[in-house]
Design an enzyme around this catalytic site. Structure first.
Site, mmCIF file in Angstrom:
data_model
loop_
_atom_site.group_PDB
_atom_site.id
_atom_site.type_symbol
_atom_site.label_atom_id
_atom_site.label_comp_id
_atom_site.label_asym_id
_atom_site.label_seq_id
_atom_site.Cartn_x
_atom_site.Cartn_y
_atom_site.Cartn_z
ATOM 1 N N THR A 1 0.833 -1.201 0.000
ATOM 2 C CA THR A 1 0.000 0.000 0.000
ATOM 3 C C THR A 1 0.868 1.251 0.000
ATOM 4 O O THR A 1 0.538 2.251 -0.630
ATOM 5 C CB THR A 1 -0.917 0.011 1.229
ATOM 6 N N GLU B 1 -4.457 -5.084 -5.636
ATOM 7 C CA GLU B 1 -4.906 -6.484 -5.547
ATOM 8 C C GLU B 1 -5.224 -7.072 -6.921
ATOM 9 O O GLU B 1 -6.286 -7.669 -7.127
ATOM 10 C CB GLU B 1 -6.167 -6.592 -4.660
ATOM 11 N N GLN C 1 -1.501 -14.742 -2.907
ATOM 12 C CA GLN C 1 -2.625 -14.390 -2.031
ATOM 13 C C GLN C 1 -3.943 -14.331 -2.794
ATOM 14 O O GLN C 1 -4.896 -13.688 -2.364
ATOM 15 C CB GLN C 1 -2.356 -13.053 -1.344
#
Length: 830
Positions: A76, A264, A294
């Site tokens: 981030t 993401e 992930q």
DNA sequence: ACCCTTCTGCTTTAC
DNA sequence: GCAGAAGGGT
């Protein structure tokens, strides 16, 4: 229509306030045409403290970039710094940056972090948001180009299902065989893959109601258009259509978006990918950040492939790997890395940290799920006494039914806990009802909302009355509320119904008039009160009525900050998480899925058992891909921990109401010995089921390499388990051949597998499933070995007598525990 | 129209 | 074991 591009706020230069007093700081460069710092130039403050890879990711502003950001590597930070960098070099105005996230939470956090770095003017980033909110924004601007009016409503799943039910009825399709829910999922799946009705292949269309799926999809889309409504999938699909069919619009967006950033990326589905690719054809400055390890949302359409293929999709892409982990200790990273290395479809990263190695990951076996909860409860208390805050501990479960056990335990212990996720605020019936009232007020043509509350609270407007309204609406071609109004003026309704309906219509008219005159929260209070809705719950004496009234109050409160009712409703249709943050120090309980992106000092990971984790259904339905996704989920779980990761498994667990014994998860085998410590739960039982299934040949052979547990796995309990397993494996091998089934089933788990497989436990044996040559799952429908009247012993319930036997399911009258339904391989003959 | 019984299914879940 | 839906009875 006014030119939407020249709204005054859009092109105001982003004047960065002098946030840092340093000369030559970001403020000095916040002008169009400012040059990046030359080789001798000073490093801007916002780049301080970035490691070389992070900095490379931030500074590679031009051309496609893929940032492979492992867990805890400052993803981030890179994303936000990159935006600040672009702005401060004057490469683009805030309104020329498209930054997409998946959740509102992520979008909010990004806004906050950028705001903290550059000052308070993040208002100037109109295109930072979720895929869906940006989709809405585009569609509202150009609604008429895709056959909508700008005020279209956004349906949620519930509305969607109601609509589909109507279509199924109209088509005379048996809803039992072809539930609306399934159709909704099928259509969502198509939309996730960017397929419009005409693009659905014949084979795919056949998947629902013997080939009528495609027509139903087309009908559904037509109904949506008629209602001036879209569902979530449409927000992307219609945006894609808009851009494809209107080159001029696409060109405008190309001109506009000089930089595109995606968070993401591993979670994007095909539709999102297509959407991005269209937009990125303009500047080519697209930066996707993600972690293939992930990717845990394949089941809702995410394509790991998108990230794996980035290179070829965006030729000349620069790939930056972030592998320096700032979160976890060496042992935790080592364990996670070794586990995830068992996956084949991955780009491959190796996380490292410069911190201490810390404590080993622990693996603890418990007799049953209750003991597991007790053991975790005790550990939490011990840690608490050492001064660790409860808020820094979390229990991450695979499935939400596991939560209950912990809640029960913590309530009796008096341990403060918080359940994260669960039924979302806006999904609760009372909230949806209240919103339906407000929706009818704001848009009288919202038929679905009207239907929802026409008889809530009960006011005698049942099926018969609703049917009349419906018929009239269809005949005259008006929305339901209007049809109701017309019917009230006629003689067609029964007198009682007519009076009630007249009152209801009058109420809505009155509320609509009041809408302009008062703040929406006050209006909501009046509506809930006058409609009798509040009263309905006040009279309700069930346990959760008080909570529901509380939720309604919370809803009213949450409406206050909005400009008007319409603004609030728009917000609500896009925003999920209205969850109030409970005060006080508490342990968090949540699913592994909702833990993604979070971190805790201490993470408890219970339920590592075959069938539960990896979940049997993932294996049955997705085979190898499913297993790999489960493994990524395990990886996500472990990497949430900063200092302690504590894994648990139980030998006995109650699933679908029946006690079943279970086998430790194969993922335990995949944890490396040198980073793991096996402990035994106090309670002295050890675990009695079997050993990990890794050696029984359901996976590729390399999965079996990890079976050799050395000294750390030579505790008495482990050895006891091993010998149990040998015996079980032999017993099962005999069972299997006797039943005429192919060998190679789950070793000690072959019976267990059937319990997770609905088809088999209801008698329709589905047999083993072979995927890529490996038997991944199997089930059995073998008849019970026990006759009615036989005396048996059960590990949990003691002695009893078989009262009924049905396949492998027994009803046993236990001497002490009473009548229970159990599976036959959990009892032994006596 | 509403209540009670029966049946079914049961992982994860953002927007 | 339990919850939500659906169907039948009153």
């Amino acid at each position: 229509m006014a030119d939407p591009w020249n709204r005054p706020d859009d092109d105001i230069p982003f004047d960065l306030p002098a946030h840092t007093p340093r000369p030559g700081g970001i403020a000095a460069r916040a002008r169009v045409g400012a040059q990046p710092p030359g080789p001798a130039g000073r490093v801007p403050a916002y780049l301080d403290g970035l490691n070389p890879e992070q900095r490379a990711a931030v500074e590679a502003t031009e051309g496609p970039v893929l940032v492979l950001a492992g867990a805890g590597t400052g993803k981030t930070r890179v994303l936000t710094t990159r935006i600040v960098h672009i702005l401060s070099l004057g490469l683009a105005y805030p309104s020329q940056i498209l930054a997409v996230t998946f959740t509102n939470k992520a979008a909010r956090e990004m806004k906050e972090r950028i705001g903290a770095m550059v000052g308070e003017q993040v208002e100037g980033m109109p295109w930072l948001g979720t895929f869906h909110s940006i989709g809405v924004r585009m569609l509202r601007r150009h609604a008429e180009l895709v056959g909508l009016k700008s005020g279209f409503t956004i349906l949620d799943t519930d509305d969607q299902i109601r609509l589909l039910k109507q279509l199924l009825q109209a088509e005379q399709i048996d809803e039992k065989r072809w539930p609306a829910r399934l159709l909704a999922n099928t259509i969502d799946g198509w939309k996730n893959r960017g397929l419009t009705p005409d693009m659905v292949s014949a084979g795919e269309g056949a998947a629902f109601a013997n080939g009528r799926g495609q027509k139903l999809y087309a009908d559904y889309q037509a109904r949506l258009k008629a209602l001036n409504a879209v569902d979530f999938g449409d927000l992307l699909l219609e945006s894609i259509r808009l851009l494809r069919e209107n080159p001029d619009v696409l060109a405008e967006y190309h001109r506009r978006f000089r930089y595109i950033l995606v968070d993401e990326y591993q979670d994007t589905n095909v539709a999102q990918y297509l959407w991005l690719r269209l937009l990125a054809q303009g500047s080519h400055n697209v930066c996707c950040v993600g972690d293939d390890d992930q990717s845990i949302y394949g089941w809702r359409g995410a394509e790991v492939d998108n990230i794996l293929r980035f290179d070829s999709d965006f030729p000349g892409a620069k790939v930056v790997r972030l592998e320096r982990n700032y979160r976890s200790t060496g042992h935790i990273l080592g364990a996670a890395a070794h586990l995830i290395a068992h996956n084949e479809g991955r780009l491959g990263k190796t996380l490292f940290s410069e911190g201490e190695s810390g404590e080993k990951v622990t693996v603890t076996g418990a007799w049953d799920s209750q003991e597991e909860a007790r053991a975790i409860g005790e550990e939490i208390e011990a840690l608490q006494h050492q001064g660790r805050a409860l808020s820094q501990m979390a229990i991450l479960v695979r499935a939400s039914f596991q939560m209950r056990e912990f809640e029960d335990r913590f309530v009796t212990m008096g341990l403060n806990y918080r359940v994260i996720g669960g039924p979302r605020f806006y999904e609760r019936a009372e909230i949806r009802d209240a919103l339906a009232y407000l929706r009818v007020i704001a848009s009288p043509a919202d038929d679905l909302a009207f239907e929802r509350i026409v008889n809530v609270p009960k006011r005698g407007l049942g099926d018969a009355a609703l049917r009349q309204i419906h018929d009239h609406a269809r005949a005259v071609g008006v929305p339901l509320v209007e049809a109701a109004r017309q019917l009230v003026g006629s003689e067609e309704l029964k007198p009682k119904v007519r009076l009630t309906l007249r009152d209801l219509v009058a109420s809505f008219d009155r509320w609509r008039e009041q809408m302009a005159a008062m703040p929406q929260s006050q209006l909501a209070e009046i509506v809930l009160d006058e409609s009798g809705y509040t009263e309905m719950w006040q009279k309700d004496r069930s346990a959760d009525a008080a909570g529901r009234l509380e939720n309604l109050k919370e809803l009213v409160r949450s409406m206050e900050p909005f400009e008007n009712l319409v603004g609030f409703l728009e917000h609500i249709s896009l925003v999920m998480d209205a969850e109030g943050s409970g005060a006080g120090d508490a342990v968090s309980i949540m699913t592994l899925h909702s833990a993604k992106g979070l971190e805790f000092d201490v993470v408890f990971l219970p339920g590592w058992e075959e069938g539960l984790f990896p979940h049997q259904r993932a294996l049955d339905e997705q085979g190898r891909a499913g297993l790999e996704e489960e493994r990524r989920l395990a990886y996500v779980g472990i990497t949430r921990a900063r200092r302690f990761a504590k894994v648990f498994f139980a030998s006995n667990r109650r699933i679908h109401g029946m006690w079943q014994s279970s086998v430790p998860s194969r993922f335990l085998d995949e944890l490396p010995e040198n980073h793991v410590e096996v402990t035994e739960s106090r309670g002295g039982h050890g675990w009695g089921g079997a050993t990990s299934a890794g050696r029984y040949g359901y996976g590729p052979s390399r999965f079996d390499e990890a079976q050799t547990f050395g000294s750390s796995y030579s505790t008495p309990g482990w050895q006891r388990a091993q010998s149990h397993a040998q015996a079980n494996a032999q017993a099962n091998a005999q069972n299997n051949s006797a039943g005429g089934r192919r060998e190679g089933q789950f070793g000690g788990f072959s019976e267990g597998a059937s319990r997770y497989s609905p088809g088999a436990s209801r008698g329709g044996a589905s047999g083993g499933r072979v995927i890529e040559g490996h038997l991944v799952a199997s089930s059995t429908g073998a008849p019970s070995r026990f006759a009615v009247g036989a005396r048996v012993f059960h590990q949990k319930f003691g002695y009893g007598e078989v009262a009924a036997a049905e396949g492998n399911k027994l009803t046993v009258q236990f001497d002490k525990a009473g009548e229970k339904r159990v599976l036959d391989n959990y009892v032994e003959a006596v």
